[in-house]
Design an enzyme around this catalytic site. Structure first.
Site, PDB file in Angstrom:
ATOM      1  N   LYS A  95       1.122  -4.769   0.431  1.00  0.00           N
ATOM      2  CA  LYS A  95       2.195  -5.021  -0.550  1.00  0.00           C
ATOM      3  C   LYS A  95       3.003  -3.732  -0.806  1.00  0.00           C
ATOM      4  CE  LYS A  95       4.341  -6.442  -4.356  1.00  0.00           C
ATOM      5  NZ  LYS A  95       5.520  -7.270  -4.339  1.00  0.00           N
TER       6      LYS A  95
ATOM      7  N   SER B  98      11.439  -2.530   1.174  1.00  0.00           N
ATOM      8  CA  SER B  98      12.457  -3.297   0.452  1.00  0.00           C
ATOM      9  C   SER B  98      13.103  -2.466  -0.655  1.00  0.00           C
ATOM     10  CB  SER B  98      11.879  -4.598  -0.099  1.00  0.00           C
ATOM     11  OG  SER B  98      10.818  -4.342  -0.980  1.00  0.00           O
TER      12      SER B  98
ATOM     13  N   ASN C  80       5.188  -3.004   2.149  1.00  0.00           N
ATOM     14  CA  ASN C  80       6.327  -3.928   2.099  1.00  0.00           C
ATOM     15  C   ASN C  80       7.373  -3.451   1.097  1.00  0.00           C
ATOM     16  OD1 ASN C  80       7.560  -6.773   2.450  1.00  0.00           O
ATOM     17  ND2 ASN C  80       7.300  -6.560   0.244  1.00  0.00           N
TER      18      ASN C  80
END
Ligand code: NAD
Length: 292
Positions: free
Chosen positions: A171, A178, A174
């Site tokens: 996570k 982003s 990720n």
């Protein structure tokens, strides 16, 4: 259908708890915000007076809290989940927190034979409502199988990322992409405005190239991930073009901090003798710097 304790029914937790209710699970919720708790109780959840009370008698307990410190408090603190969790039950932490906090909490619980897995989520509160969160689960295959009926109610897809702790680490990887790319996009559109360009036309152009389509969908599979470093577009040229864009940004007086950081990386790769390799070889350069 299962008995689920749900701790933390805020922006994300509330729609997730509602989806469990809609699927027929019995949800006992706790939140330190009386308003947040009242909202899910109106939708059919049972109110608990503490995290421990929500966990008491539950087959699954979900935590959806701001940070790993909040999770450690509700699990290990007085009146917490650890005091009430059945050894046969599964604690699923879906919060985004520091892996070290998650590891320490899970290890403390494991010492008393209780199981905790990580299953943080990607996407937004709209996806939480639609049950289409991207779930990144970390745990043993048996634990993930056990959690699937619950996780699949909350998300689609549910991706098993590896052993306990792999979900929260995935996570953060990720979100690194982003969150940083959000700034690059904002810098680029500000630069376009600074140059008096039509933003919609610029977006149309970006969406037709790697800029908008993303390296993971375009260049990486074809080049560095396929061990092909023959230049489609070489590091020397990427360095040159980024320098030109930064010069334009400087003249226009717009922010270009991520561009400067990236330029330093391309410069170092060139100094290392990689200038004539494909620009995706930046990945190999950074792996070498990391000693991997
Ligand atoms: P939020 O602040 O809306 O919800 C957190 C809830 O936890 C609040 O209702 C708060 O009252 C409650 N809480 C705090 N301390 C508590 C305690 N000790 N005991 C019980 N309840 C307590 O946050 P959110 O947006 O729902 O995010 C939750 C987690 O999900 C975060 O880790 C966040 O990073 C992650 N996340 C959020 C999004 C998003 O789009 N909002 C997307 C993906 C992941």
């Amino acid at each position: 259908m299962s008995r689920v304790g749900f701790i933390g029914v805020g922006v994300m937790g509330a729609p997730m708890a509602r989806n469990l209710l809609k699927a027929g699970h019995r949800v006992r919720a706790f939140d330190t915000s009386p308003e947040a708790l009242a909202a899910v109780v109106r939708d059919g959840a049972t109110e608990a007076g503490s995290a421990g009370e929500a966990a008491d008698g539950a087959e699954y307990v979900i935590t959806m809290l701001p940070t790993g410190r909040h999770v450690a408090d509700v699990v290990l603190g007085p009146g917490g989940i650890a005091e009430a969790l059945d050894p046969a039950a599964l604690l699923i932490d879906m919060s985004t927190g520091l892996p070290a906090h998650f590891d320490a909490t899970a290890e403390s619980l494991a010492a008393s034979g209780r199981r905790m897995i990580d299953a943080p989520v990607g996407r937004t509160s709209q996806n939480a409502e639609a049950g289409t969160l991207l779930v990144m689960a970390g745990g043993s295959p048996e634990e993930i199988d056990r959690a699937l009926p619950i996780l699949e109610t909350l998300g689609d897809p549910v991706i098993h990322c590896g052993p306990r702790g792999a979900g929260i680490r995935t996570k953060l990887v990720n979100n690194y992409v982003s969150v940083v790319s959000n700034v690059v996009v904002a810098e680029a559109l500000t630069l376009a405005e600074g140059e008096g360009l039509d933003r919609d036309v610029v977006i149309e152009v970006l969406m037709g190239t790697t800029a908008g389509q993303g390296h993971l969908a375009t260049t990486y599979p074809a080049k560095v991930l396929a061990d092909d470093l023959e230049p489609g577009f070489m590091i020397d040229l990427a360095h040159k073009d980024l320098g030109l864009a930064i010069g334009m940004g400087e003249a226009a007086g717009v922010a270009h901090g991520t561009g400067l950081a990236a330029l330093e990386c391309y410069s170092s790769a060139r100094d290392y003798g990689m200038g004539r390799l494909d620009w995706t070889a930046i990945y190999n350069f950074l792996r070498r710097c990391a000693g991997s």
